[in-house]
Write a protein that holds these residues in place. Structure first.
Motif, PDB file in Angstrom:
ATOM      1  N   UNK A   1      -2.310   4.990  -3.993  1.00 22.63           N
ATOM      2  CA  UNK A   1      -2.377   3.756  -4.786  1.00 22.63           C
ATOM      3  C   UNK A   1      -3.788   3.484  -5.307  1.00 22.63           C
ATOM      4  N   UNK A   2      -4.762   3.522  -4.428  1.00 17.54           N
ATOM      5  CA  UNK A   2      -6.105   3.130  -4.835  1.00 17.54           C
ATOM      6  C   UNK A   2      -6.691   4.134  -5.832  1.00 17.54           C
TER       7      UNK A   2
ATOM      8  N   UNK B   1       0.863  -1.185   0.000  1.00 23.17           N
ATOM      9  CA  UNK B   1       0.000   0.000   0.000  1.00 23.17           C
ATOM     10  C   UNK B   1       0.898   1.233   0.000  1.00 23.17           C
ATOM     11  N   UNK B   2       0.465   2.265  -0.654  1.00 18.75           N
ATOM     12  CA  UNK B   2       1.196   3.541  -0.574  1.00 18.75           C
ATOM     13  C   UNK B   2       0.213   4.670  -0.834  1.00 18.75           C
ATOM     14  N   UNK B   3       0.610   5.860  -0.459  1.00 14.82           N
ATOM     15  CA  UNK B   3      -0.259   7.034  -0.630  1.00 14.82           C
ATOM     16  C   UNK B   3      -0.637   7.163  -2.110  1.00 14.82           C
TER      17      UNK B   3
END
Lengths: 91, 993
Positions: free
Chosen positions: B884-885, B880-882
């Motif tokens: 991503x979604x 997950x990373x800032x």
């Protein structure tokens, strides 16, 4: 407006940067897109008491949770963010 | 020279008759005394006509003796210091003062524009909206310029202000606005408790109405009590008295704005002194002792020179020993107005008559009239007949219907008093109506503030002292001071009776707002046309919108509106009160933030060395960066930049890149933290290695980029772009403190602590060997591409060395503590001499990055995704990373997005310019076929033509396609070829070599 920084004491508005509603919590990894969308875009804009994120960039660089009445600008509580300050954070 | 001061009284006044001051008004010479205002000096010289009015160019005189003045506005001083709309009533006289009347041409006495009066019917309320509606294009070309010439007030200097303005903070327990009896009593009470007190008085003299109305306090004449009180206050080290200082605003958190006119009373500020100082005063408590403003009565001809507020007339006679008239009539609806009669008689002036609108007149006043030999007329003034010097005859409508005429050269008017409710109402407070005094009084106040004395409608001297003293005591106690405030000053309470009277019907113009030329009939018209709400009334008629903010006109205006709309005054209500209470110069708000000190200037560590080299500097944010280094004989910047690029590509050059944001990331979770803020992975980066990183915003668009190196297991060194250095730090602190508090990681901004240089070109290693300790292995094996580690320099200084390349050449970046930055630049020059080392600036840096296809600011525009930049493959799918979604949203992964591609003109001689739109070849340019734009361009010495980067729809699938570049701003059209954005050394062999 003046904010009492828990680390630096009472300082004037110019030292702080406003981010906005402090209520939304970043969804955990793998959360569905709708949930992330809500987190990123949907913000309350309350006429009244609101918890907000403020950054003391002109001072200690702590992020603060400020409880503010948006109608009167009265600030009733200022708390450091969970990860602010030098205190050890238990994993 | 006219030094007769024909209207100066032979004795009295708070003026220094031994200090005569010469001044000029409209080119004529006059004299006054130290202690005069410009207005009082004009009064003393018998000058009644002072200006022309805003719309109708009617002759106007002096109405008041304070900051509420609507009429006596002048241009003060000349040249760059000329200040328009200065109130003569507050401008202190000084030797050599020069003032000019406003709004007249060619002269004050003969004004061509007074013809406007004949066209009065078209200048009624809302005339802008009604008269100049058609044709629309006439507005800018014809109507507005014409109106601006005809209407309007003084002229701005039009030249930069030569004076300095300062801004300052002050902190105290109690701030007090006003130094009349109320304010002084409050200051005494608070000061005696030991409180830290700031007393602001807008006048240059302390005492307020005591200076004009006198009275007896503690058995002493007012003047004596005043000097005793000031002497006592002077013994209190924590009481600060600021004269010439207006408290103009109340802001959140007990912050007050005040403007101190430090040197407005001198021709120009003494050397090294400021003209004015803007104060922000932080006070635990505030006592508003701002007093009250006497209000006019609206009648035909009430703007005639010679018509003056009754209290102002007392001020001129008592305080300034200047007689506004020889033969005075008084028009009053209240007890207080009669004081002017006593004052005038005492000064030996004639009283022509008293016109009193009330039914009952006290026996004391009746006997005064019979002793003075003047008639008392029950009724109202219905008109004024003016001669060339103003008031000549006054028409009176007597109660019962008869008419009378009074000959006088001055008319004092008192319609009662309006408490100054500005400060108490600045947090959207609405004052409340008090029937007994027919005035609005404060109804609550911002937190920490209290009003006292005349500001609350308590007009008697005794009441002012009582309320001021009580307020001062309470404020000090609330602020935590427990000391005693001693004994209270005592005086009698005068009776105050009033019969409300706002408007007298009559023939001719009756002015409500004299500064904006708003008449009673304008208010009535506004009501007929449906603008009944006070906020509409204000905007439709411009009532109260002039520089005096309607201090003498607002209440009368809404009283007339109430009468014609059949509502009560409290039902009609007031408009919102907003600061500032008096006009504050923009220069005071700017303070020192102007010209070269508009903002801070940041200099790179090698700045002074670069300046010695003759570098041309460019502003990038707060920074000054060397843009290029011209050499003798080079004809333009392009020649210099091209030389610098060629020197790097063939030899070696260096560039100060210290402006990049630099952040040390420490802690056992440093790697995990970076994994969450960058799209790619850093936890698996080997110690001693650097990696390019890209971060997104949470909405999936690219935020910033830079290289991050791992210097130890728990220590990373991160760089940001120059522009985003501060913002990225703020963002990372947010991530660390708010989003991921469970991670054990610390961030330290070290941007200012390290000087960093890029050293690039095939001879880089040769040069570095001269700088770095010979024990360090700089070979390709010992220090491979993307290596990063601390090294010792010759002489022992520790440096951080990174083998990274923005130029595409064999290159290193070297960091040394900032204090060695300049020495490093000199050393590089010295050690590099045998290799022909060439310093290069930001232009050459930019050229080489475009040749290499690296993205920078123009591509990181806040609208591009990682994939748009050709960096989509960097996005990890394993974590997950800032961002991503959100980066996966349909529109952000659409195949027809505009992506980075190279562009070059098909005509090799053609110049390319950024901003040009990309249109399919053969089509007419328009919004529907606009497929992108050119983001960055340069002349590429390597390609020997102009090249660029562009964001183009499906650009990467269209390499080789000829498209059209359309540049409507510059009127240019040419064809360009879409190409690989890496123009130079596409396989990267040079930087790895």
């Amino acid at each position: 407006m003046r904010i009492v920084c828990p680390f630096c004491g009472e300082r004037e508005l110019g030292e702080f940067t406003y981010l906005g509603d402090a209520k939304p919590v970043r969804p955990v990894a793998g959360a569905p897109e709708d949930e992330v969308f809500d987190y990123v875009y949907l913000r309350d804009n309350i006429a009244g008491v609101m918890e907000e994120n403020w950054y003391h960039g002109g001072g200690c660089r702590a992020w603060l949770k400020v409880t503010r009445n948006t109608l009167t600008h009265e600030i009733s509580l200022v708390e450091p963010a969970a990860g602010a300050g030098a205190r050890h954070v238990v994993k | 020279m006219n030094s007769s001061q024909s209207h100066r009284l032979t004795s009295g006044g708070l003026i220094d008759r031994s200090a005569a001051l010469n001044f000029r008004f409209d080119g004529k010479s006059f004299a006054g005394f130290q202690g005069d205002t410009l207005a009082s000096a004009l009064v003393a010289n018998g000058v009644k006509l002072v200006g022309r009015s805003f719309k109708y160019h009617r002759p106007r005189g002096i109405l008041t003796a304070g900051s509420e003045e609507p009429n006596a506005l002048v241009e003060l001083r000349t040249g760059a210091r000329r200040e328009p709309n200065t109130k003569a009533t507050t401008a202190e006289l000084y030797e050599g003062l020069e003032a000019a009347s406003q709004n007249r041409w060619p002269s004050l006495r003969f004004d061509v524009m007074s013809i406007n009066q004949l066209f009065a019917p078209i200048f009624v309320a809302g005339f802008y909206y009604k008269t100049f509606m058609w044709p629309a294009k006439f507005w800018e070309a014809v109507y507005e310029p014409a109106i601006r010439r005809a209407a309007g007030l003084g002229r701005a200097a039009g030249i930069a202000d030569p004076d300095h303005y300062d801004k300052a903070w002050a902190h105290c327990d109690v701030v007090i606005a006003g130094s009349g009896p109320t304010g002084l009593a409050a200051a005494l009470a608070a000061g005696r408790t030991g409180a830290r007190v700031i007393l602001c008085e807008e006048d240059f003299a302390l005492g307020g109405r005591l200076l004009s109305d006198g009275g007896t306090i503690d058995g002493l004449p007012a003047a004596e009590w005043l000097s005793r009180t000031l002497a006592e206050l002077a013994t209190m080290p924590d009481v600060r008295i600021m004269t010439r200082t207006t408290l103009f605003g109340a802001y959140d958190g007990g912050t007050y704005g005040a403007i101190e006119r430090v040197n407005d009373h001198l021709p120009s500020p003494p050397e090294h002194q400021v003209r004015q100082r803007l104060w922000r005063i932080v006070a635990k408590r505030c006592v508003v002792a701002a007093g009250a403003i006497e209000r006019p009565i609206v009648f035909a001809g009430n703007d005639t020179p010679g018509v003056m507020m009754a209290s102002a007339m007392r001020s001129y006679v008592i305080r300034y020993a200047a007689a506004p008239a020889r033969r005075v009539a008084l028009f009053t609806n209240n007890e207080d107005g009669w004081r002017t009669v006593e004052t005038a008689l005492g000064a030996g002036l004639q009283i022509a008559a008293v016109i009193d609108a009330r039914h009952d007149i006290s026996p004391a006043h009746r006997s005064l009239a019979s002793k003075g030999g003047f008639p008392v007329l029950h009724g109202s003034v219905s008109g004024v007949d003016s001669g060339k010097d103003g008031v000549r005859k006054i028409a009176v409508s007597l109660t019962g219907g008869a008419r009378a005429e009074v000959e006088a050269d001055g008319l004092a008017v008192s319609g009662g008093w309006n408490p100054a409710v500005g400060l108490t109402s600045y947090h959207r407070g609405r004052p409340k109506w008090r029937e007994d005094i027919a005035a609005f009084v404060p109804d609550g106040a911002p937190p920490g503030m209290v009003a006292a004395g005349a500001a609350t409608g308590s007009f008697g001297l005794g009441a002012c002292l009582r309320e001021g003293f009580a307020a001062g005591t309470a404020a000090a106690h609330d602020a935590g001071r427990s000391g005693s405030s001693g004994s209270m000053p005592v005086s009698d309470d005068e009776a105050f009776s009033l019969t409300p009277l706002w408007h007298v019907a009559g023939k001719g113009k009756a002015f409500v707002d004299q500064q904006h030329d708003v008449t009673a009939s304008d208010v009535e018209l506004a009501q007929r046309e449906g603008f009944e709400s006070v906020e509409h009334l204000k905007r439709y008629t411009t009532l109260g919108m002039a520089t005096d903010q309607g201090k003498t006109s607002n209440v009368a205006g809404l009283a007339i509106m109430a009468a014609v709309s059949g509502r009560s005054i409290p039902e009609t209500g007031t408009t919102i009160y907003r600061p500032p209470y008096v006009p504050v110069a923009i220069g005071a708000f700017a303070g020192h933030h102007r010209d070269e000190t508009f903002h801070a200037t940041r200099l790179t560590p090698s700045h002074h060395w670069a300046a010695e080299q003759g570098a041309v500097f460019v502003d990038t944010g707060l920074w000054k960066r060397a843009q290029w280094y011209p050499r003798a004989g080079e004809k333009d910047w392009l020649e210099s930049v091209t030389r610098e690029v060629k020197a790097v590509r063939s030899g070696v050059g260096f560039c100060d890149v210290s402006t990049l944001g630099k952040i040390d990331v420490h802690g056992p979770d440093a790697g995990a933290f970076l994994d969450r803020v960058y799209i790619n992975t850093f936890s698996n980066l080997a110690v001693g290695k650097a990696r390019y990183g890209l971060m997104l915003r949470e909405d999936g668009l690219v935020y910033d980029d830079g290289t991050t190196s791992r210097l130890a297991e728990d220590h990373y060194f991160l760089t940001t772009t120059t522009a985003k250095a501060g913002l990225v730090m703020q963002h990372l602190e947010f991530c660390r403190q708010v989003l991921f508090p469970e991670l054990d990681v610390q961030l330290t901004s070290i941007s200012d602590q390290w000087a960093q240089f890029s050293i690039a070109g095939p001879k880089t290693r040769d040069l570095l060997k001269e700088i770095v300790d010979p024990a360090e292995d700089l070979s390709n094996e010992g220090f491979p591409f993307m290596g990063a580690r601390e090294v010792a320099l010759r002489g022992g200084i520790k440096a951080r060395l990174f083998r990274i390349s923005f130029s595409g050449e064999m290159a290193f970046e070297i960091s040394v503590p900032a204090r060695y930055g300049e020495a490093m630049a000199r050393n590089l020059m010295l050690a590099g001499k045998p290799f022909g080392v060439t310093p290069y600036g930001t232009e050459a840096l930019g050229v080489m990055r475009i040749e290499k296809g690296h993205v920078a600011g123009p591509e990181l525009s806040g609208t591009t995704t990682a994939a748009d930049l050709g960096l989509g493959k960097m996005m990890s799918t394993k974590k997950d990373f800032i961002g991503r979604v959100m980066a996966g949203r349909e529109a952000l992964v659409a195949p027809d997005r505009q992506v980075v591609v190279g562009v070059k003109p098909t005509d090799k001689a053609s110049r390319l310019r950024s901003g040009a739109h990309i249109i399919p070849k053969g089509q007419t340019p328009g919004p529907s076929n606009d497929q992108g734009y050119v983001t960055s361009v340069c002349f590429s010495p390597t390609s020997d033509q102009w090249i660029g980067l562009a964001l183009v729809e499906r650009g990467r699938e269209r390499i080789g396609e000829i498209v059209h570049a359309h540049d409507p701003l510059r009127g240019e059209d040419y064809d360009v070829e879409l190409c690989n954005p890496v123009f130079y050394d596409p396989d990267g062999g040079r930087q790895r070599g």
